[in-house]
Design a protein around this motif. Structure first.
Motif, mmCIF file in Angstrom:
data_model
loop_
_atom_site.group_PDB
_atom_site.id
_atom_site.type_symbol
_atom_site.label_atom_id
_atom_site.label_comp_id
_atom_site.label_asym_id
_atom_site.label_seq_id
_atom_site.Cartn_x
_atom_site.Cartn_y
_atom_site.Cartn_z
ATOM 1 N N ALA A 210 11.757 -4.289 -5.269
ATOM 2 C CA ALA A 210 10.463 -4.721 -4.725
ATOM 3 C C ALA A 210 10.137 -4.094 -3.383
ATOM 4 C CB ALA A 210 10.455 -6.247 -4.604
ATOM 5 N N HIS A 211 11.112 -3.441 -2.752
ATOM 6 C CA HIS A 211 10.885 -2.819 -1.442
ATOM 7 C C HIS A 211 10.996 -1.313 -1.568
ATOM 8 C CE1 HIS A 211 10.740 -6.079 1.536
ATOM 9 N NE2 HIS A 211 11.501 -6.745 0.682
ATOM 10 N N VAL A 212 10.115 -0.597 -0.886
ATOM 11 C CA VAL A 212 10.192 0.869 -0.923
ATOM 12 C C VAL A 212 11.564 1.326 -0.418
ATOM 13 C CG1 VAL A 212 9.218 3.015 -0.019
ATOM 14 C CG2 VAL A 212 7.687 1.167 -0.711
ATOM 15 N N ARG A 213 12.071 0.661 0.631
ATOM 16 C CA ARG A 213 13.368 1.125 1.180
ATOM 17 C C ARG A 213 14.498 0.932 0.156
ATOM 18 N NH1 ARG A 213 12.649 -3.776 3.875
ATOM 19 N NH2 ARG A 213 14.388 -5.204 3.693
ATOM 20 N N HIS A 214 14.402 -0.102 -0.678
ATOM 21 C CA HIS A 214 15.419 -0.274 -1.721
ATOM 22 C C HIS A 214 15.267 0.803 -2.796
ATOM 23 C CE1 HIS A 214 15.575 -4.824 -0.585
ATOM 24 N NE2 HIS A 214 16.243 -4.066 0.263
ATOM 25 N N ALA A 215 14.022 1.163 -3.057
ATOM 26 C CA ALA A 215 13.767 2.221 -4.048
ATOM 27 C C ALA A 215 14.335 3.555 -3.555
ATOM 28 C CB ALA A 215 12.265 2.337 -4.316
ATOM 29 N N VAL A 216 14.118 3.827 -2.269
ATOM 30 C CA VAL A 216 14.634 5.078 -1.689
ATOM 31 C C VAL A 216 16.167 5.086 -1.777
ATOM 32 C CG1 VAL A 216 14.860 6.381 0.478
ATOM 33 C CG2 VAL A 216 12.630 5.454 -0.208
ATOM 34 N N ALA A 217 16.784 3.932 -1.491
ATOM 35 C CA ALA A 217 18.256 3.849 -1.551
ATOM 36 C C ALA A 217 18.745 4.070 -2.983
ATOM 37 C CB ALA A 217 18.721 2.488 -1.025
ATOM 38 N N ALA A 218 18.034 3.493 -3.951
ATOM 39 C CA ALA A 218 18.453 3.659 -5.355
ATOM 40 C C ALA A 218 18.259 5.102 -5.822
ATOM 41 C CB ALA A 218 17.663 2.695 -6.247
ATOM 42 N N GLN A 219 17.199 5.732 -5.300
ATOM 43 C CA GLN A 219 16.976 7.147 -5.626
ATOM 44 C C GLN A 219 18.189 7.972 -5.166
ATOM 45 O OE1 GLN A 219 13.067 9.772 -5.258
ATOM 46 N NE2 GLN A 219 13.922 9.465 -3.236
ATOM 47 N N LYS A 220 18.696 7.649 -3.965
ATOM 48 C CA LYS A 220 19.874 8.378 -3.434
ATOM 49 C C LYS A 220 21.111 8.114 -4.282
ATOM 50 C CE LYS A 220 18.759 8.884 1.439
ATOM 51 N NZ LYS A 220 18.400 7.847 2.399
ATOM 52 N N LEU A 221 21.194 6.903 -4.872
ATOM 53 C CA LEU A 221 22.363 6.576 -5.705
ATOM 54 C C LEU A 221 22.386 7.400 -6.993
ATOM 55 C CD1 LEU A 221 22.518 2.662 -5.589
ATOM 56 C CD2 LEU A 221 24.155 4.270 -4.566
ATOM 57 N N THR B 152 1.224 -4.698 -5.622
ATOM 58 C CA THR B 152 1.771 -3.591 -6.408
ATOM 59 C C THR B 152 1.178 -2.234 -6.020
ATOM 60 O OG1 THR B 152 2.201 -5.090 -8.221
ATOM 61 C CG2 THR B 152 2.002 -2.755 -8.784
ATOM 62 N N PHE B 153 -0.156 -2.164 -5.918
ATOM 63 C CA PHE B 153 -0.767 -0.847 -5.704
ATOM 64 C C PHE B 153 -0.556 -0.330 -4.278
ATOM 65 C CE2 PHE B 153 -2.964 0.581 -9.529
ATOM 66 C CZ PHE B 153 -2.633 -0.468 -10.352
ATOM 67 N N LEU B 154 -0.436 -1.243 -3.329
ATOM 68 C CA LEU B 154 -0.162 -0.816 -1.951
ATOM 69 C C LEU B 154 1.299 -0.358 -1.845
ATOM 70 C CD1 LEU B 154 -1.382 -0.594 0.843
ATOM 71 C CD2 LEU B 154 -0.812 -2.983 1.233
ATOM 72 N N ASN B 155 2.187 -1.180 -2.390
ATOM 73 C CA ASN B 155 3.610 -0.824 -2.415
ATOM 74 C C ASN B 155 3.808 0.529 -3.102
ATOM 75 O OD1 ASN B 155 6.015 -1.898 -1.533
ATOM 76 N ND2 ASN B 155 6.436 -3.041 -3.416
ATOM 77 N N GLY B 156 3.118 0.697 -4.221
ATOM 78 C CA GLY B 156 3.259 1.919 -5.007
ATOM 79 C C GLY B 156 2.756 3.145 -4.264
ATOM 80 N N THR B 157 1.658 2.987 -3.546
ATOM 81 C CA THR B 157 1.099 4.131 -2.825
ATOM 82 C C THR B 157 2.047 4.573 -1.715
ATOM 83 O OG1 THR B 157 -1.090 3.271 -3.318
ATOM 84 C CG2 THR B 157 -0.969 4.990 -1.635
ATOM 85 N N TYR B 158 2.638 3.592 -1.012
ATOM 86 C CA TYR B 158 3.639 3.964 -0.001
ATOM 87 C C TYR B 158 4.851 4.615 -0.655
ATOM 88 C CZ TYR B 158 1.222 1.702 3.860
ATOM 89 O OH TYR B 158 0.309 1.389 4.837
ATOM 90 N N ALA B 159 5.281 4.059 -1.784
ATOM 91 C CA ALA B 159 6.488 4.587 -2.451
ATOM 92 C C ALA B 159 6.312 6.046 -2.832
ATOM 93 C CB ALA B 159 6.799 3.752 -3.686
ATOM 94 N N LEU B 160 5.105 6.394 -3.255
ATOM 95 C CA LEU B 160 4.883 7.769 -3.730
ATOM 96 C C LEU B 160 5.059 8.808 -2.622
ATOM 97 C CD1 LEU B 160 2.060 6.950 -6.226
ATOM 98 C CD2 LEU B 160 4.138 8.224 -6.791
ATOM 99 N N GLU B 161 5.069 8.347 -1.361
ATOM 100 C CA GLU B 161 5.329 9.293 -0.268
ATOM 101 C C GLU B 161 6.801 9.715 -0.230
ATOM 102 O OE1 GLU B 161 3.910 7.344 3.290
ATOM 103 O OE2 GLU B 161 1.815 7.669 2.739
ATOM 104 N N ASP B 162 7.681 8.847 -0.736
ATOM 105 C CA ASP B 162 9.131 9.103 -0.589
ATOM 106 C C ASP B 162 9.900 9.199 -1.909
ATOM 107 O OD1 ASP B 162 9.135 8.994 2.253
ATOM 108 O OD2 ASP B 162 8.811 6.837 2.082
ATOM 109 N N ILE B 163 9.268 8.774 -2.981
ATOM 110 C CA ILE B 163 9.985 8.758 -4.268
ATOM 111 C C ILE B 163 9.597 10.000 -5.065
ATOM 112 C CG2 ILE B 163 10.286 7.495 -6.453
ATOM 113 C CD1 ILE B 163 11.505 6.102 -3.995
#
Ligand SMILES: Cc1cc2nc3c(=O)[nH]c(=O)nc-3n(C[C@H](O)[C@H](O)[C@H](O)COP(=O)(O)O)c2cc1C
Length: 345
Positions: free
Chosen positions: A141-152, A175-186
C-alpha cells in the motif's frame, strides 16, 4: 486502446488488451481478482481465468493442507489446465505463516507458478518461489514498500490505495494518487487496486501508466462466490458510502461493510482498545466465515469491502461482470481516442 462499435452502437470487445502484465501472465485482459480470504476459491478464480483475467486462490482459506491441494486440482480441472494463481498473505502471527509456507510448497508441487504475496515483505517466500521459476506479484500500500519489493526482485507489483476492501495498510492516499507517485520509481509491471469496479476506471488506470487493475469488492456478490445468498443481497444493497475503516489505531486498518459488528468494533476502538484481544470474537475470521459467509448473518463478522461495492448492483455470473467491465473500458477508451488529434490515433 481504440474501441470499435458494432451496428447497434455496442463496443466490440477485443479478445486481448495487451500490457506487460497480460504478457507476463499469459492472459487476454489486464483484469486481476485479488486473493479474498474465504471467498476466492477454485470456482471463483476459474471463472475469472475463463473470462480472460487472472485470479488468486487464498492459501489460508482451506481448513487442511489436503483440502487446499484438492482446491488447486479443482481449479486446474475447471480452467481446463489454464494457469491460475495463489495468494500467500503473510501475517505478524508466526503460526499462520507456517501454514503459508506449507501451502506454497503444495502449490508449487501442484504446478502453480503465479503467486500474489501480501501482508509483509515476501522475503521469506522468495527463495523457494524463484528457485521454482514462479512469478511473484507483490501487493502493498506504500510506494516505499513497493520500491523495496522491486529491489528484492519480485516480477510485478500491485499498489493499493486507501479505498481497498480488506487491509489497505496505513497509507492514506487514494489509488490513483498513490499509483501516479509509484510510476515515478517503479519500473517493473505495476497493477493498481482499490476502489476499482467500473470499466471507466480500468481505462483510466491504463491511461495513467498502470499495466493492469486488481479488484476484489466487485466480485463478492458473483454467482460463483462461495457465500450465502443473504450476504450477497447485503452486498448488492450496500452503496459506495456503506463501508468504513476500523482498527487503524492498532496499525491494522481493515475496510469492511458498515454492519452492526463493524459499529461494535468501532465503539470498542473509540473507547481506547489498543490490542486485538480486547475485541474478542468480533474480529475473528472464523466467526465471519461461519456466521456471515456460510449462514448469511450479514450483520455479524468483519465483511472486507471497499466503496467499489457500489458498482455491484446484482448477483451475476463472473462472465457478465467481466463483460461489463470490458465494455465500459472500451467506451472510455473510445472517448479518450476522440480527444486525441488524428495523428496520434
Ligand atoms: C472479501 C475480501 C477479502 C480479502 N482478503 C484478502 C486476503 O486474504 N489477502 C489479500 O492479500 N487481500 C485480500 N483482499 C484484498 C483483495 O485481494 C484486493 O486487493 C482488493 O479487494 C482490491 O480492492 P477493492 O476491494 O476495492 O476492489 C480482500 C478483499 C476483499 C473484498
Amino acid at each position: 486502446m481504440k474501441a470499435d462499435f458494432d451496428a447497434g452502437g455496442v463496443p466490440v470487445i477485443p479478445d486481448q488488451l495487451p500490457t506487460r502484465i497480460t504478457e507476463l501472465l499469459g492472459i487476454g485482459w489486464p483484469l486481476l481478482l485479488g486473493g479474498m480470504m474465504w471467498l476466492s476459491d477454485a470456482r471463483l478464480v476459474a471463472a475469472v481465468v475463463q473470462a480472460g483475467g487472472m485470479g488468486f486462490i487464498t492459501a489460508r482459506s482451506s481448513r487442511t493442507d489436503e483440502e487446499f491441494r484438492e482446491e488447486l486440482r479443482k481449479c486446474n480441472h475447471l480452467t481446463g489446465g489454464k494457469a491460475f494463481g495463489v495468494n500467500l498473505t503473510l501475517s505478524r502471527r508466526a503460526e499462520q505463516n507456517e501454514v503459508i509456507h506449507r501451502r506454497m510448497h503444495i502449490a508449487l508441487d501442484e504446478g502453480v507458478r503465479m503467486f500474489e504475496t501480501a501482508g509483509l515483505p515476501p522475503t521469506p517466500l522468495l527463495p523457494s518461489l524463484k528457485q521454482a521459476n514462479a512469478l511473484v506479484i507483490h501487493k502493498c500500500a506504500h510506494v516505499r514498500h513497493a520500491v523495496a519489493a522491486q529491489k528484492l526482485g519480485v516480477d510485478a507489483l500491485t499498489l493499493v490505495g486507501v479505498e481497498e476492501g480488506g487491509h489497505p495498510g496505513s497509507n492514506q492516499l487514494p489509488t490513483f494518487l498513490n499509483g501516479t507517485y509509484a510510476l515515478e520509481d517503479i519500473h517493473i509491471p505495476l497493477v493498481l487496486g482499490g476502489g476499482i469496479g467500473h470499466g471507466r476506471q480500468i481505462a483510466a488506470a491504463l491511461a495513467l501508466g498502470a499495466d493492469a487493475v486488481m479488484m476484489g469488492s466487485i466480485f463478492t456478490c458473483a454467482v460463483e462466490t462461495p457465500a450465502h445468498g443473504a450476504y450477497k443481497q447485503r452486498v448488492v444493497a450496500t452503496d459506495q458510502h456503506g463501508t468504513r475503516a476500523v482498527l487503524g489505531s492498532l496499525g491494522d486498518t481493515w475496510r469492511i461493510i458498515d454492519n452492526e459488528n463493524a459499529r461494535k468494533v468501532a465503539e470498542i476502538e473509540q473507547a481506547g482498545a489498543r490490542s486485538h484481544s480486547e475485541f474478542g470474537d468480533l474480529i475473528s475470521g472464523e466467526r465471519t466465515q461461519a456466521l456471515a459467509y456460510q449462514a448469511g448473518l450479514h450483520e455479524e463478522g468483519m465483511l472486507s469491502m471497499g466503496p467499489a461495492v457500489g458498482f455491484a448492483r446484482a448477483v451475476e455470473p463472473v462472465e457478465a461482470i467481466m463483460l461489463r467491465l470490458k465494455q465500459e473500458c472500451m467506451v472510455a477508451c473510445q472517448r479518450f481516442g476522440q480527444l486525441l488529434p488524428a495523428s496520434m490515433t
